[in-house]
Design a protein around this motif. Structure first.
Motif, short mmCIF file in Angstrom:
data_model
loop_
_atom_site.label_atom_id
_atom_site.label_comp_id
_atom_site.label_asym_id
_atom_site.label_seq_id
_atom_site.Cartn_x
_atom_site.Cartn_y
_atom_site.Cartn_z
N ASN A 18 8.95 38.12 61.22
CA ASN A 18 8.98 39.36 60.46
C ASN A 18 9.87 39.11 59.26
O ASN A 18 11.08 39.05 59.37
N SER A 19 9.28 38.96 58.08
CA SER A 19 10.00 38.41 56.94
C SER A 19 10.88 39.42 56.22
O SER A 19 11.48 39.09 55.23
N PHE A 20 10.93 40.67 56.66
CA PHE A 20 11.75 41.67 55.99
C PHE A 20 12.61 42.42 57.01
O PHE A 20 12.16 42.77 58.08
N VAL A 21 13.86 42.64 56.62
CA VAL A 21 14.79 43.43 57.43
C VAL A 21 15.05 44.72 56.67
O VAL A 21 15.42 44.70 55.49
N LEU A 22 14.84 45.84 57.33
CA LEU A 22 14.88 47.13 56.65
C LEU A 22 16.26 47.78 56.72
O LEU A 22 16.94 47.74 57.74
N ARG A 23 16.65 48.38 55.57
CA ARG A 23 17.88 49.16 55.48
C ARG A 23 17.56 50.50 54.85
O ARG A 23 16.59 50.62 54.12
N SER A 24 18.41 51.50 55.09
CA SER A 24 18.13 52.84 54.56
C SER A 24 19.41 53.47 54.02
O SER A 24 20.48 53.34 54.60
N LEU A 25 19.28 54.14 52.85
CA LEU A 25 20.37 54.93 52.28
C LEU A 25 19.80 56.29 51.93
O LEU A 25 18.90 56.40 51.10
N SER A 26 20.29 57.33 52.57
CA SER A 26 19.71 58.66 52.40
C SER A 26 20.32 59.39 51.20
O SER A 26 21.35 59.00 50.67
N GLY A 27 19.63 60.47 50.79
CA GLY A 27 20.16 61.33 49.73
C GLY A 27 20.22 60.71 48.37
O GLY A 27 21.17 60.93 47.62
N VAL A 28 19.22 59.92 47.97
CA VAL A 28 19.24 59.20 46.70
C VAL A 28 18.28 59.81 45.68
O VAL A 28 18.68 60.12 44.55
N PHE A 29 17.02 60.00 46.05
CA PHE A 29 16.00 60.40 45.10
C PHE A 29 15.82 61.92 45.02
O PHE A 29 16.28 62.67 45.89
N ILE A 30 15.13 62.33 43.97
CA ILE A 30 14.77 63.73 43.82
C ILE A 30 13.65 64.07 44.80
O ILE A 30 13.16 63.20 45.53
N THR A 31 13.23 65.34 44.79
CA THR A 31 12.14 65.77 45.67
C THR A 31 10.97 64.81 45.51
O THR A 31 10.52 64.55 44.39
N PRO A 32 10.47 64.25 46.60
CA PRO A 32 9.45 63.20 46.49
C PRO A 32 8.15 63.69 45.87
O PRO A 32 7.71 64.81 46.10
N VAL A 33 7.59 62.83 45.03
CA VAL A 33 6.33 63.12 44.38
C VAL A 33 5.43 61.91 44.54
O VAL A 33 5.90 60.79 44.74
N LEU A 34 4.16 62.13 44.46
CA LEU A 34 3.19 61.04 44.57
C LEU A 34 2.66 60.63 43.21
O LEU A 34 2.11 59.56 43.05
N ALA A 35 2.79 61.51 42.22
CA ALA A 35 2.29 61.22 40.88
C ALA A 35 3.36 60.51 40.06
O ALA A 35 4.50 60.94 40.03
N THR A 36 2.98 59.41 39.39
CA THR A 36 3.98 58.65 38.63
C THR A 36 4.46 59.41 37.40
O THR A 36 5.51 59.09 36.85
N GLY A 37 3.73 60.43 36.94
CA GLY A 37 4.14 61.15 35.76
C GLY A 37 5.45 61.89 35.93
O GLY A 37 6.13 62.21 34.95
N THR A 38 5.83 62.19 37.16
CA THR A 38 7.09 62.89 37.40
C THR A 38 8.05 62.06 38.23
O THR A 38 9.06 62.57 38.71
N ALA A 39 7.75 60.80 38.43
CA ALA A 39 8.65 59.92 39.17
C ALA A 39 9.81 59.50 38.29
O ALA A 39 9.83 59.74 37.08
N VAL A 40 10.80 58.83 38.88
CA VAL A 40 11.97 58.38 38.13
C VAL A 40 12.02 56.86 38.20
O VAL A 40 11.75 56.25 39.25
N ALA A 41 12.32 56.22 37.07
CA ALA A 41 12.36 54.76 37.02
C ALA A 41 13.55 54.24 37.82
O ALA A 41 14.62 54.85 37.87
N MET A 42 13.35 53.08 38.45
CA MET A 42 14.44 52.34 39.11
C MET A 42 14.80 51.18 38.19
O MET A 42 14.01 50.26 37.99
N THR A 43 15.98 51.24 37.59
CA THR A 43 16.40 50.25 36.59
C THR A 43 17.53 49.41 37.15
O THR A 43 18.59 49.94 37.50
#
Length: 606
Positions: free
Chosen positions: A60-85
């Motif tokens: 299993n080539s990936f180990v998963l980690r989680s940090l909560s409370g980061v992003f805005i209300t989730p959206v599926l459309a890229t027009g209102t998403a936020v860039a990860m820089t």
């Protein structure tokens, strides 16, 4: 692996089904040479930053980690998403995360405040301010942004942030200047237009001047195609690197390149082809380092590990092992390049991640800067593209030329023979090359034979480096500059500065301002001990060119004599009566001249 996609399994404990939202990116978080995947999911309550840590040592080539409370209300459309820089904002060597906006954990609501989550050096992040003792940096803005990118806008060696207002939101293009100490200041807006149709921005140096400009992505109705960066890049303060694999392919997407100074101190870290704007990635294979010193030499390290997947060991022809600087050892790297110098702002190194002895058939295409390529064994093609004419007259950019150079330092003591007039395949004695738009050659430590371009008004740059080299120059070509600037042991006990004794055939006399084919000799690196002036005037009484009084000390370091057939140029590296004896470094065959004539013609650079 080997062109076949593999799927890993596994989820964070207790998450159950995970929904994936619009925000996703790739970056090497732990500097282990393996690119990780980071995205916005509902793994910890719809606002979580999930990190798929790349661990190729397991099935299993990936180990998963989680940090909560980061992003805005989730959206599926890229027009209102936020860039990860991603960028190394505090120059600690690890990539940090900038978000234009995110979750206000205290008030359980979306917030337009920009923030940076700092990489803890282990692939984890500081949590948002206001939660359990977190130290993420919040900006004082309230711009409802969408696209963003990280760029050293003012060229001080620190990564700044550019934010673009979200589509449908009336806003601007904002610049946040990195002040160190995790402090960013809001500068003047980069555009005078307030729009609601911005889609994002893309970095690109439009005029190849050394400063990265911006392409604005917007609706067709907006007449704002680009923003020029008017912050000048001082010569000797920057390095541009373009990094390919041994075949000349741009494959190291999202990998990290670290830059070390001569003492082994980490100067800066950059990402190859980083995510920028919103839904786009840079695809130039270029990384830009600013705030450097012309007095330093630098080493670039590409973090790109060769992995084992499902029990199958990866293989690589890259430069493997370790890079050692000043007693500090950097492990698990695959490619290093040493001896890089910050020169003209319009210069670029094209680097191939392979050992000099590795035989690959690469096709390398340069940029609009003046590119320096490094020849390796095998059959390779080099195309310098466009570039700048800097050395004679007013600097000018040309679409099919400039001052692009092929460097044979990896040939070692092997003697090479290269002709800039040959447009077909030529065997150099070290490798096989095909050259297009290459105007300069730098030899190795052997006795090299280098031939200048014979095309009218096409200037050539020839530097034999060590060994007893022979330069062949045509009177039909442009200026041919014979340089002695790439010697490896200037400070050793060698009287010639490790240059050997070179010979120039076809050296053309004449004033460089009026004779298009007049040749030039650059001895400035060999005469670094001379600190006086170098001025010649015409004495009307004797009708001769004469060194002025303040320049007479030059004759202690340099002499030009002739035997009525050939001219011999000799140096004394520390002046007369010192450790070194006068040594002939260059003979001009079938040329009879003197020091004063060469200087008054601008044919000698000291």
């Amino acid at each position: 692996m080997n062109g076949t996609a593999t799927t890993g399994t596994g989820r964070p404990t207790g998450t159950g089904t995970v929904n994936n939202y619009a925000e996703v990116s790739a970056v090497d978080l732990k500097n282990n040479g393996m690119v990780d995947i980071i995205e916005h999911t509902n793994a910890s309550g719809n606002f979580a930053l999930i990190t798929f840590m790349n661990d190729q040592s397991t099935t299993n080539s990936f180990v998963l980690r989680s940090l909560s409370g980061v992003f805005i209300t989730p959206v599926l459309a890229t027009g209102t998403a936020v860039a990860m820089t991603w960028a190394d904002f505090n120059n600690d060597g690890f990539m940090d995360l900038y978000l234009n906006k995110g979750r206000d954990v205290i008030n359980a609501s979306d917030s337009n405040a920009s923030r940076i989550y700092w990489n803890d050096g282990h692939g984890g992040f500081a949590t948002a301010a206001g939660t359990t003792g977190g130290t993420a940096t919040y900006f004082t803005d309230n711009l409802n942004g969408s696209g963003s990118l990280a760029i050293d806008w003012n060229h001080d060696g620190k990564m700044d942030v550019i934010e673009v207002s979200a589509y449908g939101i009336s806003g601007n293009i904002a610049l946040y200047t990195n002040q160190e100490g995790r402090v960013f200041s809001l500068g003047a807006n980069l555009s005078t237009l307030v729009r609601s149709e911005f889609l994002g921005v893309t970095p690109w140096d439009f005029n190849w001047g050394g400063a990265v400009d911006l392409m604005v992505n917007a609706d067709a109705a907006i007449h704002l195609p680009y923003i020029i960066n008017n912050n000048p890049v001082t010569d000797g303060t920057s390095l541009h690197l373009q990094i390919f694999d041994p075949d000349g392919l741009n494959v190291y997407c999202a990998s990290t390149v670290q830059l070390y100074n001569f003492s082994g101190v980490l100067v800066s870290s950059k990402i190859i082809n980083p995510q920028g704007g919103l839904t786009t990635n840079n695809s130039s294979a270029l990384v830009y380092f600013y705030g450097l010193s012309a007095l330093e030499t630098y080493t670039a390290v590409l973090l790109n590990s060769v992995s084992t997947v499902n029990g199958v060991s990866g293989t690589s022809s890259d430069v493997g092992g370790q890079a050692t600087f000043g007693g500090n050892t950097i492990e698990n790297v695959n490619a290093t390049w040493t001896g890089l110098t910050a020169t003209l702002a319009t210069h670029n190194y094209v680097l191939s991640a392979e050992a000099g002895s590795h035989s690959a058939n690469g096709n390398f295409i340069g940029t609009g800067y003046n590119d320096t390529f490094f020849a390796t064994a095998g059959a390779d093609t080099y195309n310098g593209g466009g570039g700048w004419l800097n050395h004679f007259g007013t600097p000018a950019w040309v679409i099919g030329g400039g001052e692009n150079i092929l460097d044979f330092t990896l040939a070692g003591t092997t003697s090479i023979t290269v002709n800039l007039n040959t447009t077909t395949v030529q065997n150099t004695g070290f490798d096989t090359v095909t050259l297009t738009n290459i105007e300069g050659l730098i030899g190795g430590a052997g006795n090299d034979n280098l031939t200048a371009n014979s095309t009218a008004n096409v200037n050539s740059f020839l530097d034999g480096r060590g060994g007893n080299d022979t330069y062949t120059i045509s009177s039909t070509g442009g200026h041919a500059m014979l340089s002695f600037t790439n010697l490896t042991n200037l400070n050793n006990s060698d009287a010639s500065g490790d240059n050997g004794s070179d010979t120039a055939i076809g050296f053309t006399m004449g004033n460089t301002t009026s004779v298009a084919s007049a040749s030039v000799i650059d001895l400035s690196a060999l005469l670094h001990g001379y600190t006086g002036t170098a001025y010649v005037y015409h004495d009307t009484t004797t009708n001769k060119n004469v060194l002025d009084k303040a320049s007479e000390g030059l004759m202690n370091y340099l002499s030009v004599t002739n035997d009525c057939t050939n001219t011999h140029i000799s140096i004394d590296r520390d002046g007369t009566g010192g450790t070194f004896t006068p040594t002939v470094v260059l003979t001009l065959n079938n040329v009879v001249t003197d020091l004063e004539t060469l200087m008054v013609n601008h044919q000698l650079i000291v």
